[in-house]
Design a protein around this motif. Structure first.
Motif: not given
Length: 198
Positions: A42-56
């Motif tokens: 879902y974080a990736i669908r919101c526009g985050a890249n994979e690394q940022d999505a993991e942190e989020i």
């Protein structure tokens, strides 16, 4: 012999309640295993890249551990509550990196009670926004296009349009308020799109 309901058939609600009431680490691990992948997606669908999505997602789950007591199953489903935490963390993440740039989530703030299908929401936002923007006055529409679709900052737009920064911010705020009102007025139309597209 009665089995622990969390061990036999865990639900998200029961896991969150166990975390809130007992600081149950096993329940937290189960929640992580059930939801981490979906939350990252879902974080990736919101526009985050994979690394940022993991942190989020990590930050979101830490919030779940500390704020599980705030979950109220009477006001929101557990998945909705979890997705909202990720969404808010994503917003915080973007605003820290570009504090002067308005994003799509600024056009449609989360009001809590009006729930749409989470995965469909991000796909429809741009289409729905483009339609609603046509209702704005020209001076507001021009600024919204530059901020939302071209990714320009307030100061960049002010320089290009030779206008005070305060004027840009004022027009943008008026536009966002108008878009928010229009979104509510056209919510039934958006729901029809959801039902026919997905």
């Amino acid at each position: 012999m009665n089995q622990d309901p969390i061990e036999s058939s865990p639900t998200l609600e029961s896991l969150i309640q166990a975390i809130a009431q007992h600081r149950d680490k096993q329940a937290f691990v189960q929640l992580f295993n059930l939801m981490a992948g979906k939350l990252k997606f879902y974080a990736i669908r919101c526009g985050a890249n994979e690394q940022d999505a993991e942190e989020i997602v990590q930050e979101a789950l830490i919030s779940v551990w500390h704020k599980a007591s705030q979950f109220n199953p009477k006001t929101a489903a557990a998945t909705t509550w979890l997705f909202r935490i990720v969404r808010n963390k994503r917003i915080d993440f973007v605003r820290k990196s570009r504090p002067d740039q308005i994003q799509s989530f600024d056009l449609f703030p989360d009001h809590g009670g009006e729930e749409l299908e989470i995965d469909a929401e991000s796909d429809l936002t741009a289409q729905f926004t483009r339609t609603l923007i046509e209702y704005l006055p020209d001076e507001q529409r021009q600024i919204v296009y530059q901020v939302y679709f071209e990714g320009k900052s307030h100061s960049e737009i002010a320089s290009e349009m030779d206008l005070p920064l305060g004027t840009i911010k004022s027009r943008l705020r008026l536009a966002l308020n108008k878009l928010d009102s229009l979104a509510k007025e056209h919510m039934s139309w958006l729901i029809i799109i959801l039902l026919t597209t997905y």
